[in-house]
Design a protein around this motif. Structure first.
Motif, short mmCIF file in Angstrom:
data_model
loop_
_atom_site.label_atom_id
_atom_site.label_comp_id
_atom_site.label_asym_id
_atom_site.label_seq_id
_atom_site.Cartn_x
_atom_site.Cartn_y
_atom_site.Cartn_z
N GLN A 67 0.84 -1.21 0.00
CA GLN A 67 0.00 0.00 0.00
C GLN A 67 0.87 1.25 0.00
O GLN A 67 1.83 1.36 0.75
CB GLN A 67 -0.92 0.02 1.22
N ASN A 70 -2.80 5.00 -0.58
CA ASN A 70 -4.18 4.51 -0.44
C ASN A 70 -5.19 5.46 -1.08
O ASN A 70 -6.24 5.74 -0.52
CB ASN A 70 -4.53 4.26 1.03
N THR A 71 -4.86 5.96 -2.28
CA THR A 71 -5.81 6.81 -3.00
C THR A 71 -6.40 6.08 -4.22
O THR A 71 -7.04 6.70 -5.07
CB THR A 71 -5.13 8.11 -3.50
N ALA A 110 10.08 4.35 -3.00
CA ALA A 110 8.68 4.17 -3.42
C ALA A 110 7.68 4.96 -2.59
O ALA A 110 6.65 5.40 -3.09
CB ALA A 110 8.33 2.69 -3.36
N LEU A 132 -1.47 15.03 -10.56
CA LEU A 132 -2.85 14.61 -10.41
C LEU A 132 -3.40 15.15 -9.10
O LEU A 132 -2.64 15.54 -8.22
CB LEU A 132 -3.02 13.08 -10.50
N ALA A 133 -4.73 15.15 -9.00
CA ALA A 133 -5.36 15.80 -7.85
C ALA A 133 -4.94 15.19 -6.51
O ALA A 133 -4.94 15.86 -5.49
CB ALA A 133 -6.88 15.76 -8.00
N ALA A 134 -4.55 13.91 -6.52
CA ALA A 134 -4.19 13.24 -5.27
C ALA A 134 -2.70 13.39 -4.96
O ALA A 134 -2.18 12.69 -4.09
CB ALA A 134 -4.57 11.76 -5.37
N ASN A 143 1.98 5.37 -7.87
CA ASN A 143 1.86 5.90 -9.24
C ASN A 143 2.45 4.92 -10.25
O ASN A 143 1.88 4.67 -11.30
CB ASN A 143 2.60 7.24 -9.38
N THR A 146 0.27 1.80 -10.65
CA THR A 146 -0.99 1.99 -11.37
C THR A 146 -0.74 2.62 -12.75
O THR A 146 -1.69 2.90 -13.47
CB THR A 146 -1.93 2.94 -10.59
N HIS A 425 -6.84 4.47 -13.83
CA HIS A 425 -6.97 4.09 -12.42
C HIS A 425 -6.58 2.65 -12.15
O HIS A 425 -6.30 2.30 -11.01
CB HIS A 425 -8.41 4.31 -11.93
#
Ligand code: FAD
Length: 466
Positions: A67, A70-71, A110, A132-134, A143, A146, A425
């Motif tokens: 993890q 966690n977004t 990481a 990005l917004a997060a 990142n 994903t 995503h």
């Protein structure tokens, strides 16, 4: 020693969380759609500690869920409800290992927040363009895992295109040092690509070498009123023709999406009179400050005269630009405050954006009259966030129950247009079954072979992707 004692011996007592309250933030996702359980949360602070934790899990045959921040918007970082898995949080593995301005690279661990990476690049007079917004919460490891996209993909590419090297702890606990800082390296299979976008199912990324870019000297940001998504595609072509690589962002926002931000985000203000659609455009590049503003202003005057746009506002300061960007970046937050939503993160060829929206809107209106569709996305790379917000009159459970039918309608149209059901995503738990519907059996079989080769015991983030 039992498992927890072994973890304590590796990372120390304070970095093994097993109390319900301590673990809670790690076991629920950002949207509140997934609630998992875990044996414990382990927080290693070095690659060696990650490797030692993984070796313990591998020997005991215990599943591991890596993890980051966690977004995840698809339940990728949440373990299942069984409670047998060990959650490995990378937050403490967060050092910048080094910046090489001459090579335009940065080596990071990481767990480094995306925003911290951007700031470290800035301090070295360079740009790290993933945005990005997060970004204040997500980590570069997340990142990478994903293959995150964001708002500057049309100019700089996805996370994959920004990556030169990786260090990965394999499912066995061995460490693969692939931290190369090379732009050319054709020595066989490019193994790092397997781990990028793998959502932690093949190994744990512990560090990466990322590309840096020259810092733009000038910037111009504008919010445009347009009639339709089709107009956004036409404008994109004209902007690319006029500005080439200087065009770094081109974001589509529907009036419904803007309305949610205006309703729920304190301080948000409507920049122009109502229009069905808007486009947020940004140019950035070299040259004196103000030169891009002048160029964009000239372009917008012509677009107004020809009727391609009906109105426009050009930011006159970085604060105004920030406020325009907030209207775009706060849509996900505003939609969360509004209530439940069914999210689709799809991509189609840019030329098919208009047809996709026309067909999907009509099909959903027929099947589910009254659903409000919130559309926004990255026109420059064909990625649309096409989300349905729950109507007030429908109970939460009833709304969630129809999600498979809504998904089927939207994803079938995406598939017919040659698109993807997950643009940026990922698959996680949310789209695992959907993915099997659209990928060919041969493609799924090749994916299973890769998984079998790198994680034969199936311990790395089980139940995600495959
Ligand atoms: P997590 O959510 O913690 O994990 C995501 C996946 O990566 C999981 O499968 C996890 O197991 C795995 N993972 C995490 N760290 C590692 C590691 N070190 N090694 C191996 N596996 C690992 N995404 C976009 O692409 N573009 C956007 O514009 C965008 N906007 C967003 C806006 C908001 C408001 C929110 C909440 C999310 C947005 N996202 C967006 C989604 C999310 O931020 C990205 O997917 C992000 O890359 C996840 O990073 P994270 O650190 O939070 O990873």
């Amino acid at each position: 020693m039992d498992l927890i004692e072994q973890f304590v011996a590796i990372v120390g007592f304070h970095n093994v969380l097993s109390g319900e309250g301590d673990m809670a933030p790690h076991l629920a996702d950002w949207r509140g759609r997934y609630l998992g359980a875990a044996r414990c949360v382990v927080r290693p602070a070095s690659t060696e500690e990650v490797a030692a934790v993984v070796r313990v899990c591998a020997q005991a045959g215990v599943a591991m869920v890596p993890q980051g921040g966690n977004t995840s918007l698809c339940g990728a970082s949440i373990p299942d409800e069984g409670g047998a898995a060990v959650l490995i949080s990378l937050s403490r593995l967060n050092r910048i290992r080094g910046v090489d301005p001459a090579n335009n690279t940065i080596t990071v661990e990481a767990g480094c927040l995306l925003q911290s990476l951007q700031e470290a690049a800035l301090a070295a007079g360079r740009l790290f363009p993933l945005s990005l917004a997060a970004e204040g919460s997500c980590q570069i490891g997340g990142n990478l895992s994903t293959n995150a996209g964001g708002v500057q993909v049309m100019r700089y590419g996805n996370t994959r295109e920004l990556t030169l090297g990786l260090e990965v702890v394999l499912a066995s606990g061995e460490v693969w040092n692939g931290l190369r800082a090379l732009r050319k390296d054709n020595t066989g299979y490019d193994l790092k690509q397997l781990f990028i976008g793998a959502e932690g199912t093949l190994g744990i990324i512990t560090a990466a070498v990322m590309k840096l870019f020259p810092l733009p000297q000038a910037r111009a940001t504008a919010w445009l009123a347009i009639e339709s998504p089709l107009a956004s595609v036409q404008l994109l072509g004209e902007l690319q023709g006029a500005f080439g690589a200087t065009l770094t962002a081109c974001e589509l926002v529907s009036d419904v999406a803007l309305g949610l931000v205006l309703n729920h985000i304190p301080g948000a203000q409507r920049p122009l009179a109502n229009s069905p659609w808007y486009l947020l455009v940004e140019l950035s590049g070299s040259g004196e400050d103000g030169t891009l503003n002048t160029a964009l202003e000239g372009f917008l005057e012509q677009a107004l005269a020809s009727g391609t746009i009906s109105d426009a506002v050009l930011a006159q300061s970085s604060e105004q630009a920030r406020r325009l960007w907030a209207l775009r970046e706060d849509i996900s937050e505003a939609q969360k405050i509004e209530g439940l939503s069914i999210k689709h993160d799809v991509s189609v060829p840019i030329s098919a954006i208009g047809e996709f929206l026309e067909r999907a809107d009509a099909a959903l209106e027929k099947a589910f009259p009254g659903f409000r569709t919130v559309t926004f996305g990255h026109v420059g790379d064909g990625n649309l966030h096409y989300n349905q917000s729950k109507p007030e009159a429908i109970e939460n459970a009833a709304f969630i129950a129809v999600q498979p039918q809504v998904d089927l309608i939207v994803h079938d149209i995406v598939h017919q247009l040659g698109g993807s059901i997950s643009a940026e995503h990922g698959i996680g738990q949310l789209k695992r079954d959907e993915m099997l519907r659209y990928k060919s059996p041969l493609e799924v079989e090749m994916m299973r072979s890769v998984k079998q080769a790198l994680d034969p015991k199936g311990l790395m983030n089980p139940g995600k992707i495959l």
